[in-house]
Write a protein that holds these residues in place. Structure first.
Motif, PDB file in Angstrom:
ATOM      1  N   ASP A 154       0.826  -1.211   0.000  1.00  0.00           N
ATOM      2  CA  ASP A 154       0.000   0.000   0.000  1.00  0.00           C
ATOM      3  C   ASP A 154       0.863   1.264   0.000  1.00  0.00           C
ATOM      4  OD1 ASP A 154       0.914  -0.245   2.606  1.00  0.00           O
ATOM      5  OD2 ASP A 154      -0.997   0.233   3.544  1.00  0.00           O
ATOM      6  N   ARG A 155       2.177   1.114   0.197  1.00  0.00           N
ATOM      7  CA  ARG A 155       3.095   2.247   0.111  1.00  0.00           C
ATOM      8  C   ARG A 155       4.038   2.040  -1.071  1.00  0.00           C
ATOM      9  NH1 ARG A 155       6.469   3.093   5.179  1.00  0.00           N
ATOM     10  NH2 ARG A 155       6.341   0.831   5.387  1.00  0.00           N
ATOM     11  N   CYS A 156       4.395   3.134  -1.740  1.00  0.00           N
ATOM     12  CA  CYS A 156       5.286   3.068  -2.891  1.00  0.00           C
ATOM     13  C   CYS A 156       6.397   4.098  -2.745  1.00  0.00           C
ATOM     14  CB  CYS A 156       4.505   3.326  -4.179  1.00  0.00           C
ATOM     15  SG  CYS A 156       5.534   3.298  -5.665  1.00  0.00           S
ATOM     16  N   PHE A 157       7.641   3.651  -2.939  1.00  0.00           N
ATOM     17  CA  PHE A 157       8.808   4.524  -2.909  1.00  0.00           C
ATOM     18  C   PHE A 157       9.428   4.576  -4.292  1.00  0.00           C
ATOM     19  CE2 PHE A 157       7.972   3.320   1.345  1.00  0.00           C
ATOM     20  CZ  PHE A 157       8.473   4.304   2.172  1.00  0.00           C
ATOM     21  N   VAL A 158      10.029   5.701  -4.623  1.00  0.00           N
ATOM     22  CA  VAL A 158      10.526   5.942  -5.980  1.00  0.00           C
ATOM     23  C   VAL A 158      11.998   6.320  -5.931  1.00  0.00           C
ATOM     24  CG1 VAL A 158      10.224   7.340  -8.063  1.00  0.00           C
ATOM     25  CG2 VAL A 158       8.223   6.767  -6.644  1.00  0.00           C
ATOM     26  N   VAL A 159      12.804   5.752  -6.870  1.00  0.00           N
ATOM     27  CA  VAL A 159      14.174   6.209  -7.065  1.00  0.00           C
ATOM     28  C   VAL A 159      14.332   6.623  -8.529  1.00  0.00           C
ATOM     29  CG1 VAL A 159      15.056   4.697  -5.249  1.00  0.00           C
ATOM     30  CG2 VAL A 159      15.158   3.932  -7.619  1.00  0.00           C
ATOM     31  N   ASP A 160      15.203   7.589  -8.774  1.00  0.00           N
ATOM     32  CA  ASP A 160      15.367   8.093 -10.141  1.00  0.00           C
ATOM     33  C   ASP A 160      16.368   7.245 -10.924  1.00  0.00           C
ATOM     34  OD1 ASP A 160      17.974   8.917  -9.482  1.00  0.00           O
ATOM     35  OD2 ASP A 160      17.407  11.007  -9.175  1.00  0.00           O
ATOM     36  N   GLU A 161      16.706   7.688 -12.131  1.00  0.00           N
ATOM     37  CA  GLU A 161      17.562   6.894 -13.026  1.00  0.00           C
ATOM     38  C   GLU A 161      18.984   6.756 -12.498  1.00  0.00           C
ATOM     39  OE1 GLU A 161      18.477  11.095 -14.135  1.00  0.00           O
ATOM     40  OE2 GLU A 161      16.680   9.997 -13.505  1.00  0.00           O
ATOM     41  N   ASN A 162      19.370   7.583 -11.554  1.00  0.00           N
ATOM     42  CA  ASN A 162      20.690   7.486 -10.936  1.00  0.00           C
ATOM     43  C   ASN A 162      20.678   6.630  -9.676  1.00  0.00           C
ATOM     44  OD1 ASN A 162      21.837   9.363 -12.834  1.00  0.00           O
ATOM     45  ND2 ASN A 162      20.812  11.004 -11.691  1.00  0.00           N
ATOM     46  N   GLY A 163      19.502   6.131  -9.318  1.00  0.00           N
ATOM     47  CA  GLY A 163      19.361   5.361  -8.092  1.00  0.00           C
ATOM     48  C   GLY A 163      19.135   6.217  -6.862  1.00  0.00           C
ATOM     49  N   ASP A 164      18.956   7.519  -7.051  1.00  0.00           N
ATOM     50  CA  ASP A 164      18.750   8.414  -5.906  1.00  0.00           C
ATOM     51  C   ASP A 164      17.270   8.434  -5.522  1.00  0.00           C
ATOM     52  OD1 ASP A 164      21.436   9.186  -5.813  1.00  0.00           O
ATOM     53  OD2 ASP A 164      21.112  10.718  -7.358  1.00  0.00           O
ATOM     54  N   PRO A 165      16.954   8.338  -4.227  1.00  0.00           N
ATOM     55  CA  PRO A 165      15.552   8.366  -3.802  1.00  0.00           C
ATOM     56  C   PRO A 165      14.881   9.703  -4.130  1.00  0.00           C
ATOM     57  CG  PRO A 165      16.967   7.526  -2.047  1.00  0.00           C
ATOM     58  CD  PRO A 165      17.873   8.105  -3.099  1.00  0.00           C
ATOM     59  N   VAL A 166      13.648   9.624  -4.558  1.00  0.00           N
ATOM     60  CA  VAL A 166      12.793  10.801  -4.712  1.00  0.00           C
ATOM     61  C   VAL A 166      11.902  10.839  -3.479  1.00  0.00           C
ATOM     62  CG1 VAL A 166      11.060  11.954  -6.129  1.00  0.00           C
ATOM     63  CG2 VAL A 166      12.832  10.555  -7.219  1.00  0.00           C
ATOM     64  N   SER A 167      11.950  11.927  -2.739  1.00  0.00           N
ATOM     65  CA  SER A 167      11.271  11.947  -1.443  1.00  0.00           C
ATOM     66  C   SER A 167       9.762  11.797  -1.599  1.00  0.00           C
ATOM     67  CB  SER A 167      11.578  13.251  -0.698  1.00  0.00           C
ATOM     68  OG  SER A 167      10.819  14.320  -1.230  1.00  0.00           O
ATOM     69  N   PRO A 168       9.103  11.151  -0.623  1.00  0.00           N
ATOM     70  CA  PRO A 168       7.644  11.078  -0.653  1.00  0.00           C
ATOM     71  C   PRO A 168       6.974  12.452  -0.706  1.00  0.00           C
ATOM     72  CG  PRO A 168       8.493   9.451   0.875  1.00  0.00           C
ATOM     73  CD  PRO A 168       9.666  10.306   0.451  1.00  0.00           C
ATOM     74  N   SER A 169       7.615  13.469  -0.146  1.00  0.00           N
ATOM     75  CA  SER A 169       7.066  14.822  -0.247  1.00  0.00           C
ATOM     76  C   SER A 169       7.062  15.295  -1.694  1.00  0.00           C
ATOM     77  CB  SER A 169       7.881  15.803   0.604  1.00  0.00           C
ATOM     78  OG  SER A 169       7.644  15.611   1.976  1.00  0.00           O
ATOM     79  N   ALA A 170       8.143  14.987  -2.431  1.00  0.00           N
ATOM     80  CA  ALA A 170       8.196  15.365  -3.844  1.00  0.00           C
ATOM     81  C   ALA A 170       7.115  14.633  -4.630  1.00  0.00           C
ATOM     82  CB  ALA A 170       9.574  15.050  -4.424  1.00  0.00           C
ATOM     83  N   ILE A 171       6.896  13.355  -4.308  1.00  0.00           N
ATOM     84  CA  ILE A 171       5.837  12.593  -4.979  1.00  0.00           C
ATOM     85  C   ILE A 171       4.476  13.171  -4.628  1.00  0.00           C
ATOM     86  CG2 ILE A 171       4.774  10.321  -5.247  1.00  0.00           C
ATOM     87  CD1 ILE A 171       7.579  10.605  -6.483  1.00  0.00           C
ATOM     88  N   THR A 172       4.299  13.586  -3.374  1.00  0.00           N
ATOM     89  CA  THR A 172       3.041  14.213  -2.958  1.00  0.00           C
ATOM     90  C   THR A 172       2.784  15.474  -3.788  1.00  0.00           C
ATOM     91  OG1 THR A 172       3.158  13.354  -0.705  1.00  0.00           O
ATOM     92  CG2 THR A 172       1.824  15.327  -1.038  1.00  0.00           C
TER      93      THR A 172
END
Length: 483
Positions: free
Chosen positions: A262-280
Motif C-alpha cells: 500500500d506504500r510506494c517509494f521511488v528512485v530516479d535513473e541514478n538510483g537516488d531516492p525521490v522523497s515522498p514529499s516530492a511525490i506528494t
C-alpha cells in the motif's frame, strides 16, 4: 463494563489496527473472537449483509482468515473471501462492493507477525474512536467466556471471489499510460504483495492491454519470511538492491513496495531516492490540474505536518487549498472525507485518493509517476528537482530519560528566549517551530513516540548548512545530559 473474565487485548488491538506475534498474541481463537466482535460492532449495525476478507503472503494468513470468517458467519453475516491481495486491493473490494472489510497483514513487520486492518463499507477506516475500541472490548469478553453464534440455519455463508482483474482495471481507468514514451522500470516487491499486483496492473497478468513499460522484477516471489530484505522501503538499507538494479539495467526509474503493497517509494535513473514529499507535490499537482480542467476552481489537497513545505508552496501557487494534518493515516483519511479532498500525501509514502474511496494506494501513485515521467522527455532526476528544492534531515529518533524535560529545554531555547528570532509555534502534533517566513528559512517538528521514551525530530531548511545547524542544535538540547 467488561466482564471480569474478559481477556485484555490492548497489546494486540492498537489505536488503528490489529498487530501481534503469531501464535502467542494472534491465533485462530483470537481471530474468531475478533471476527464475531467486528460483525457485532460494525457489520450488523451498518446493515451490511456481508464482509469481504483478504490476506497477504504470510504463512499464518489462511488459518487466521478461516477463523475470522467463522466468527463473522457465526453472527449471521455472509463472508466474501478474495484471497491473496494487497491492502489497497482490499480497500478496492470494500469500496466497490460497498461492504465492510478486513485485511490480514502486518505490513512491513517481520515474519512472525500478522495483523488485521479493518474498514467499514466504502473503505472507511475503523480506528480507536470509530469502533475499534469496542471491537477490542467485545472480543476480549468473547474470549473470556465464549464466542456467540446464531443457530446453524441462520449462519452466514462463505464464498470466494477473485477481484484482482477488477482492481487492476479500475486503477488503469484512473490514469492513462497508453500514450507515454517507453519506460524501463525496476520494481522491488520485497517478496511482498507487489509481486502479485504489479504484473496485473503494469503488465498483462490480469488480461489488460500491454503498456509501453519494460518491467524488471526484483523479489516478486511471494514469501512472508522476507528472505532478501525487510519489506520496509522507508529504511534506506532496503532500497540498496533496487538502486543498484536501476543503474545496472539503465532503467528510467525504480519502484519499491512494502509488504502489503500500500506504500510506494521511488528512485530516479541514478538510483537516488525521490522523497515522498516530492511525490506528494507531483501527484497533487496532477490531480489539482485535472480537477480544475473539470471546472472545480479550488481543489483541496491534504498533507501531514512532516511533509516538505514544497507541498503547500506549489499546490497553493497552483490554486489549490491545502489542509495540514497530524501524522497518521486515520487523521489523513478523516480529513480527506471531511474536506472532499482530491488527494492526500504523507512523508511515509502513503498516498490517498478521492477517486479510490479516499483510501491509500501506492499503486495509483506509481501510475501517476509513470504518466508524469513518460509524458515528457526529461529524466526523472530533472523532473523531480523542482519538487525537491529544500533540504530535510529525515526523521531522527532520540531515546531520552524524560520526554517532558527534553522538550522543555527545546521550548526554552527556541520559544521562550526566541534566541533564533521571531518564530511561529504550534502544537498540532508535537512541537513545531517555524522560521519559514524569516531569513534563513527553516522549521522543525519534535514529536514524542506513543509507545517508547523517544523524541522524533524532523528538520527542513532552504539549504544544507542551515538544516544541519538547526538539526544539531535541537539534538544537543534533546540529548543534553543523556548517556
Amino acid at each position: 463494563m467488561p466482564s471480569s473474565d474478559a481477556v485484555d487485548l490492548s497489546a494486540l488491538i492498537k489505536a488503528y489496527d490489529v498487530r501481534g506475534v503469531v501464535p502467542e498474541e494472534l491465533n485462530a481463537d483470537v481471530a474468531r473472537a475478533i471476527g464475531a466482535a467486528f460483525a457485532d460492532v460494525v457489520a450488523v449495525p451498518e446493515g451490511a449483509s456481508s464482509v469481504v476478507i483478504g490476506h497477504d503472503m504470510r504463512p499464518s494468513g489462511p488459518e487466521l482468515v478461516e477463523a475470522f470468517a467463522d466468527g463473522i458467519a457465526g453472527r449471521g453475516v455472509d463472508v466474501v473471501l478474495i484471497g491473496l491481495c494487497s491492502t489497497d486491493g482490499l480497500y478496492f473490494a470494500s469500496g466497490s462492493l460497498a461492504t465492510p472489510g478486513a485485511m490480514f497483514t502486518a505490513s512491513h513487520n517481520p515474519a512472525q507477525y500478522n495483523g488485521i486492518k479493518l474498514c467499514r463499507a466504502g473503505a472507511r477506516p475503523v480506528g480507536q474512536d470509530t469502533g475499534l475500541a469496542r471491537v477490542r472490548e467485545l472480543a476480549g469478553e468473547y474470549l473470556g467466556t465464549s464466542v456467540p453464534a446464531v443457530a446453524d440455519d441462520e449462519r452466514g455463508t462463505v464464498s470466494e471471489r477473485d477481484m484482482l482483474a477488477e482492481y487492476a482495471a479500475f486503477l488503469r481507468s484512473l490514469v492513462d499510460l497508453s500514450g507515454i514514451r517507453p519506460l524501463k522500470v525496476v520494481v522491488d516487491a520485497g517478496n511482498g504483495m507487489g509481486g502479485f499486483t504489479v504484473p496485473a496492473v503494469l503488465g498483462t497478468g490480469a488480461g489488460l492491454p500491454e503498456l509501453p513499460l519494460d518491467v524488471v522484477p526484483l523479489y516478486f516471489e511471494l514469501d512472508g519470511t522476507f528472505p532478501n530484505h525487510e519489506a520496509n522501503p522507508l529504511e534506506p538499507a532496503n532500497l540498496r538492491d533496487l538502486q543498484a538494479a536501476v543503474v545496472e539495467h539503465g532503467a528510467d526509474l525504480g519502484l519499491a513496495f512494502d509488504g502489503d503493497a500500500d506504500r510506494c517509494f521511488v528512485v530516479d535513473e541514478n538510483g537516488d531516492p525521490v522523497s515522498p514529499s516530492a511525490i506528494t507535490a507531483l501527484v497533487g499537482l496532477r490531480e489539482v490540474a485535472r480537477e480544475q480542467a473539470a471546472g472545480h476552481a479550488t481543489p483541496t489537497v491534504i498533507h501531514n505536518l512532516i511533509t516538505s513545505r514544497v507541498v503547500p508552496d506549489l499546490l497553493t501557487a497552483a490554486g489549490a487549498r491545502t489542509v495540514r494534518t497530524r501524522v497518521g493515516h486515520s487523521f489523513i483519511k478523516a480529513q480527506m472525507a471531511e474536506n472532499e479532498a482530491v488527494f492526500g500525501g504523507e512523508h511515509s509514502a502513503h498516498y490517498y485518493f478521492r477517486d479510490f474511496f479516499f483510501a491509500d494506494t501506492g499503486m495509483l501513485a506509481a501510475l501517476h509517476v509513470l504518466a508524469a515521467l513518460g509524458g515528457q522527455p526529461h529524466p526523472l532526476s530533472a523532473l523531480a528537482e523542482v519538487y525537491q528544492p529544500y533540504v530535510a534531515s529525515g526523521e531522527i529518533n532520540s531515546r531520552v530519560a524524560s520526554v517532558k524535560a527534553a522538550r522543555a529545554r527545546v521550548v526554552e531555547a527556541y520559544v521562550t528566549q526566541q534566541g533564533a528570532g521571531p518564530v511561529e509555534v504550534d502544537e498540532l502534533d508535537g512541537l513545531t517551530v517555524s522560521h519559514w517566513d524569516g531569513h534563513p528559512r527553516w522549521w522543525f517538528n519534535l514529536r514524542a513516540s506513543n509507545t517508547e521514551p523517544l523524541l522524533r525530530l524532523n528538520v527542513e531548511a532552504a539549504d544544507e548548512d542551515i538544516m544541519e545547524k538547526v538539526r544539531d542544535d535541537v539534538l544537543a538540547l534533546v540529548r543534553q545530559g543523556e548517556s
